[in-house]
Structures are given as C-alpha cells and as structure tokens.
Write a protein that holds these residues in place. Structure first.
Motif, PDB file in Angstrom:
ATOM      1  N   ARG A  57       0.857  -1.197   0.000  1.00  0.00           N
ATOM      2  CA  ARG A  57       0.000   0.000   0.000  1.00  0.00           C
ATOM      3  C   ARG A  57       0.891   1.245   0.000  1.00  0.00           C
ATOM      4  N   GLY A  58       2.009   1.178   0.734  1.00  0.00           N
ATOM      5  CA  GLY A  58       2.936   2.315   0.789  1.00  0.00           C
ATOM      6  C   GLY A  58       3.483   2.668  -0.585  1.00  0.00           C
ATOM      7  N   PHE A  59       4.067   1.685  -1.301  1.00  0.00           N
ATOM      8  CA  PHE A  59       4.687   2.081  -2.568  1.00  0.00           C
ATOM      9  C   PHE A  59       3.689   2.161  -3.716  1.00  0.00           C
ATOM     10  N   GLU A  60       2.468   1.673  -3.469  1.00  0.00           N
ATOM     11  CA  GLU A  60       1.446   1.859  -4.499  1.00  0.00           C
ATOM     12  C   GLU A  60       0.739   3.201  -4.334  1.00  0.00           C
ATOM     13  N   SER A  61       1.091   3.950  -3.281  1.00  0.00           N
ATOM     14  CA  SER A  61       0.419   5.238  -3.092  1.00  0.00           C
ATOM     15  C   SER A  61       1.401   6.388  -2.866  1.00  0.00           C
ATOM     16  N   PHE A  62       2.717   6.119  -2.869  1.00  0.00           N
ATOM     17  CA  PHE A  62       3.637   7.234  -2.595  1.00  0.00           C
ATOM     18  C   PHE A  62       4.010   8.042  -3.836  1.00  0.00           C
ATOM     19  N   GLY A  63       3.327   7.795  -4.927  1.00  0.00           N
ATOM     20  CA  GLY A  63       3.512   8.654  -6.112  1.00  0.00           C
ATOM     21  C   GLY A  63       4.244   7.940  -7.228  1.00  0.00           C
ATOM     22  N   VAL A  64       3.810   8.210  -8.433  1.00  0.00           N
ATOM     23  CA  VAL A  64       4.331   7.488  -9.594  1.00  0.00           C
ATOM     24  C   VAL A  64       5.802   7.811  -9.844  1.00  0.00           C
ATOM     25  N   GLU A  65       6.212   9.018  -9.521  1.00  0.00           N
ATOM     26  CA  GLU A  65       7.594   9.372  -9.814  1.00  0.00           C
ATOM     27  C   GLU A  65       8.564   8.566  -8.940  1.00  0.00           C
ATOM     28  N   LYS A  66       8.245   8.516  -7.653  1.00  0.00           N
ATOM     29  CA  LYS A  66       9.072   7.711  -6.750  1.00  0.00           C
ATOM     30  C   LYS A  66       9.040   6.239  -7.184  1.00  0.00           C
ATOM     31  N   TYR A  67       7.846   5.771  -7.517  1.00  0.00           N
ATOM     32  CA  TYR A  67       7.684   4.370  -7.902  1.00  0.00           C
ATOM     33  C   TYR A  67       8.531   4.032  -9.128  1.00  0.00           C
ATOM     34  N   ASN A  68       8.552   4.948 -10.070  1.00  0.00           N
ATOM     35  CA  ASN A  68       9.270   4.663 -11.317  1.00  0.00           C
ATOM     36  C   ASN A  68      10.774   4.866 -11.209  1.00  0.00           C
ATOM     37  N   THR A  69      11.227   5.667 -10.252  1.00  0.00           N
ATOM     38  CA  THR A  69      12.664   5.951 -10.214  1.00  0.00           C
ATOM     39  C   THR A  69      13.406   5.142  -9.150  1.00  0.00           C
ATOM     40  N   LEU A  70      12.723   4.729  -8.091  1.00  0.00           N
ATOM     41  CA  LEU A  70      13.427   3.967  -7.052  1.00  0.00           C
ATOM     42  C   LEU A  70      13.549   2.494  -7.449  1.00  0.00           C
ATOM     43  N   SER A  71      14.689   1.900  -7.090  1.00  0.00           N
ATOM     44  CA  SER A  71      14.869   0.470  -7.335  1.00  0.00           C
ATOM     45  C   SER A  71      13.962  -0.334  -6.396  1.00  0.00           C
ATOM     46  N   PHE A  72      13.880  -1.620  -6.648  1.00  0.00           N
ATOM     47  CA  PHE A  72      13.000  -2.514  -5.888  1.00  0.00           C
ATOM     48  C   PHE A  72      13.188  -2.368  -4.369  1.00  0.00           C
ATOM     49  N   TYR A  73      14.439  -2.485  -3.894  1.00  0.00           N
ATOM     50  CA  TYR A  73      14.643  -2.451  -2.443  1.00  0.00           C
ATOM     51  C   TYR A  73      14.574  -1.038  -1.885  1.00  0.00           C
ATOM     52  N   ARG A  74      14.851  -0.030  -2.695  1.00  0.00           N
ATOM     53  CA  ARG A  74      14.645   1.356  -2.250  1.00  0.00           C
ATOM     54  C   ARG A  74      13.159   1.615  -2.055  1.00  0.00           C
ATOM     55  N   ARG A  75      12.339   1.107  -2.984  1.00  0.00           N
ATOM     56  CA  ARG A  75      10.879   1.245  -2.842  1.00  0.00           C
ATOM     57  C   ARG A  75      10.398   0.597  -1.556  1.00  0.00           C
ATOM     58  N   ARG A  76      10.900  -0.613  -1.330  1.00  0.00           N
ATOM     59  CA  ARG A  76      10.451  -1.344  -0.139  1.00  0.00           C
ATOM     60  C   ARG A  76      10.885  -0.640   1.133  1.00  0.00           C
ATOM     61  N   LEU A  77      12.118  -0.145   1.145  1.00  0.00           N
ATOM     62  CA  LEU A  77      12.616   0.548   2.336  1.00  0.00           C
ATOM     63  C   LEU A  77      11.836   1.843   2.557  1.00  0.00           C
ATOM     64  N   ALA A  78      11.602   2.598   1.489  1.00  0.00           N
ATOM     65  CA  ALA A  78      10.864   3.859   1.628  1.00  0.00           C
ATOM     66  C   ALA A  78       9.462   3.600   2.174  1.00  0.00           C
ATOM     67  N   ALA A  79       8.794   2.588   1.630  1.00  0.00           N
ATOM     68  CA  ALA A  79       7.423   2.289   2.060  1.00  0.00           C
ATOM     69  C   ALA A  79       7.404   1.791   3.509  1.00  0.00           C
ATOM     70  N   MET A  80       8.367   0.925   3.841  1.00  0.00           N
ATOM     71  CA  MET A  80       8.434   0.385   5.196  1.00  0.00           C
ATOM     72  C   MET A  80       8.684   1.504   6.208  1.00  0.00           C
ATOM     73  N   THR A  81       9.574   2.432   5.843  1.00  0.00           N
ATOM     74  CA  THR A  81       9.887   3.547   6.740  1.00  0.00           C
ATOM     75  C   THR A  81       8.652   4.430   6.938  1.00  0.00           C
ATOM     76  N   ASP A  82       7.915   4.680   5.856  1.00  0.00           N
ATOM     77  CA  ASP A  82       6.681   5.477   5.976  1.00  0.00           C
ATOM     78  C   ASP A  82       5.712   4.833   6.978  1.00  0.00           C
ATOM     79  N   VAL A  83       5.579   3.504   6.898  1.00  0.00           N
ATOM     80  CA  VAL A  83       4.654   2.817   7.811  1.00  0.00           C
ATOM     81  C   VAL A  83       5.159   2.925   9.246  1.00  0.00           C
ATOM     82  N   LEU A  84       6.471   2.787   9.438  1.00  0.00           N
ATOM     83  CA  LEU A  84       7.041   2.889  10.793  1.00  0.00           C
ATOM     84  C   LEU A  84       6.778   4.274  11.387  1.00  0.00           C
ATOM     85  N   ILE A  85       6.884   5.302  10.551  1.00  0.00           N
ATOM     86  CA  ILE A  85       6.635   6.675  11.024  1.00  0.00           C
ATOM     87  C   ILE A  85       5.146   6.859  11.315  1.00  0.00           C
TER      88      ILE A  85
END
Lengths: 113, 214
Positions: A57-85
């Motif tokens: 849900r995090g990386f499917e909603s954090f915006g298409v630009e981030k989704y398209n430019t971040l690598s697989f594990y960067r996406r996962r880390l960014a989304a996981m960090t958002d949920v932790l916050i």
C-alpha cells in the motif's frame, strides 16, 4: 485507462507497452538483504508491526515518480519507513538525526590512521 | 619479464581487483538508520536480523527441484501437490510461510508461465530470490499480453497446438510450475531428476535440462 473500478493504479502495469526484458541477474546486495530481513521480522507473528500488504500500500500510493525511479529495495525501504513513522515506531526527526550521524561516521573514515 | 615490478599486477601475475569502496547512498544510510533505531528501541536485535538473513540465504531453487522430482516419481505426492501445494511442500519440511502455494503442471498440450503484474510476488520461501528480470517492468507488462513472444525470447518456442496459460500472482497466492518430465529419464532416481530442474523451468520461462547434458 478506466473501467468501472476506477482509474488504474500506476503499479498495475500488466499489458502496458514495454521494451526488452533485461536478461541479467544482479547480485543481492547486503543492505538489500538487511531491508528484506527487517521487513520479515517486523511482519512476523510476534511483532505484526509492518505487514507485506502495508508495504505494498505504501509504494502503491507514494507517487508514480518515486515508484518509477526507485529500485526494488529502495521502494520497499521507503514504504516500510513510511509505515514505521505512521505508526509512531520511529519519528522522522529521529531518522534524520540518525542519517546525519551516520553520514558523519562514514565520511570520516578516509583519514589514514 | 612480464610479471615483474608492475603496479597493477599481483605477484601471481594477475591484475589486482580494484577496491570497491565508495560512499554509501542515501538509501543505504537510511537502512542503517532504521536498523539501528529498531535495535535501540528493542523492536528487534542484530542477532535476529542475522538469523533471518541466514534463513533467506538458505532458500534456493534446489528446494523446488526436490519438490518437482518427487512429483515426477511419487504419484501420491503428485496428487497431493496438485490438490494443495502449501500442505504438500510443508509436509516435505519446507517453511513456506502463510501464503497459498499453487502447483501448475505442464503437460504435452499445456504450458504454464508465472508473472506478477502488480508487484513481484514469487514463492521466495520455496525457490529463494526471484531473478531480476522477473521484477522488471518489461516482464510484468508483456507476459500477460504476448506470452509466446516473451517465452521465445527466453528460448522456449512452443507449437501453436500447445495451450499457454499465464498465471498472475498476488501477495497471498503464488505459483510453482511443475515442468513436464524429460523423455529418456525412465528409472532415474528423484535426486538425479532434481538436477535437471532449473529455476526458470519452475517459473515457466525455461524447460528442464535434457538428460543428455546431465
């Protein structure tokens, strides 16, 4: 593209035009393994802090630009960090401070002993 | 004296490998920050993370190959596997987690191929890491639209009479393809057969190795 279920999400790429499939196996980097390990532990039965669905849900909603430019594990880390916050497990300020401290720690090592 | 006194050569005459030290990226620093904060707050420990990585590293396509080879040699297991792959693989001792695993059997008339268009869901707990191309946008986009063309790019050309079935995974429902047993392997042991089963043959983008090459 729209159907009766509303607009298609940017992650919903099935059937989109696309180029060649990159036939290359990249090495699994250690920091990527750490991300995967932490996500697994945060979602396990004893903790249930960040589920796989929440990461998606995090990386499917954090915006298409981030989704398209971040690598697989960067996406996962960014989304996981958002949920932790979001859940108050860590704060943005704590993270910024830790990154800053880490930057100092890792840039200071070039000085010869 | 080609090997003497040369800065770029080791005493054995091979070039030195360049150092691989470069600044950490923002995301690597973020990973360290998150990990250290979670450890500091007692949410997890360094030992747990290390043990989790060991468990991840231990999962690999050989686990799936053992399942396939058993399905080829043990009709009762094959029936169980096609009925409920989660239960059948757990019974073999694999920790496949809470996901629902579905086994898809290739036959003379039908070929199955697996994709995850929405994400990159893959039976990691059975097969280990997905290949990078499996996570690529091109594979996710094209496999549902032009599967025969995609398969041909992987070197799998199928006759028009073969039905191709594409299976789109979800986080909770993942697939493993049971490739057709290669001809000329009658009487082979399960262990010998397992050596023919490749990772890609369990995704559907490959075929098992030929017994002549084993």
């Amino acid at each position: 593209m729209e159907n009766d279920k509303g607009p298609k999400g940017y992650h919903d790429v099935g059937g989109d035009p696309a180029g060649d499939i990159p036939m290359v196996d990249l090495p699994w980097l250690h920091w990527e393994k750490q991300v995967e390990a932490i996500r697994g532990l945060l979602g396990d039965g004893t903790r249930r802090i960040v589920s796989l669905d929440e990461v998606r849900r995090g990386f499917e909603s954090f915006g298409v630009e981030k989704y398209n430019t971040l690598s697989f594990y960067r996406r996962r880390l960014a989304a996981m960090t958002d949920v932790l916050i979001e859940k108050g497990i860590v704060s943005r300020a704590e993270l910024d401070e830790a990154i800053e401290a880490g930057t100092l720690r890792w840039t200071d090592v070039d000085t010869p002993p | 004296m080609p090997h003497d006194h040369h800065d770029h050569m080791s005493p054995s005459g091979h070039p030195y490998r360049p150092d691989d030290d470069h600044p950490l990226t923002y995301w690597q620093q973020m990973e360290i920050a998150v990990r250290e904060l979670l450890i500091e707050k007692g949410v997890t420990t360094a030992q747990e993370i290390s043990a989790q990585i060991d468990a991840m590293d231990a999962r690999n396509p050989a686990q799936g190959a053992a399942v396939v080879a058993r399905a080829w040699t043990d009709p009762a297991f094959r029936a169980d596997l096609l009925q409920d792959a989660s239960a059948a693989t757990r019974e073999m001792g694999f920790d496949i987690g809470p996901m629902r695993l579905i086994a898809l059997e290739n036959t003379a008339d039908e070929h199955n191929v697996v994709v995850c268009t929405l994400c990159s869901c893959y039976p990691r707990n059975l097969l280990g890491l997905p290949p990078d191309w499996y996570k690529s946008r091109a594979y996710r986009s094209r496999t549902v639209k032009e599967p025969r063309k995609v398969l041909a790019e992987f070197g799998v050309t199928l006759p028009d009479t073969t039905t191709v079935r594409v299976h789109d995974s979800t986080a909770d429902m993942r697939y493993v393809v049971i490739p057709a047993r290669p001809a000329g392997t009658e009487g082979w042991s399960a262990d010998a057969l397992a050596a023919l089963v490749t990772r890609d043959s369990m995704i559907g983008t490959g075929l098992p190795k030929s017994p002549d090459t084993a």
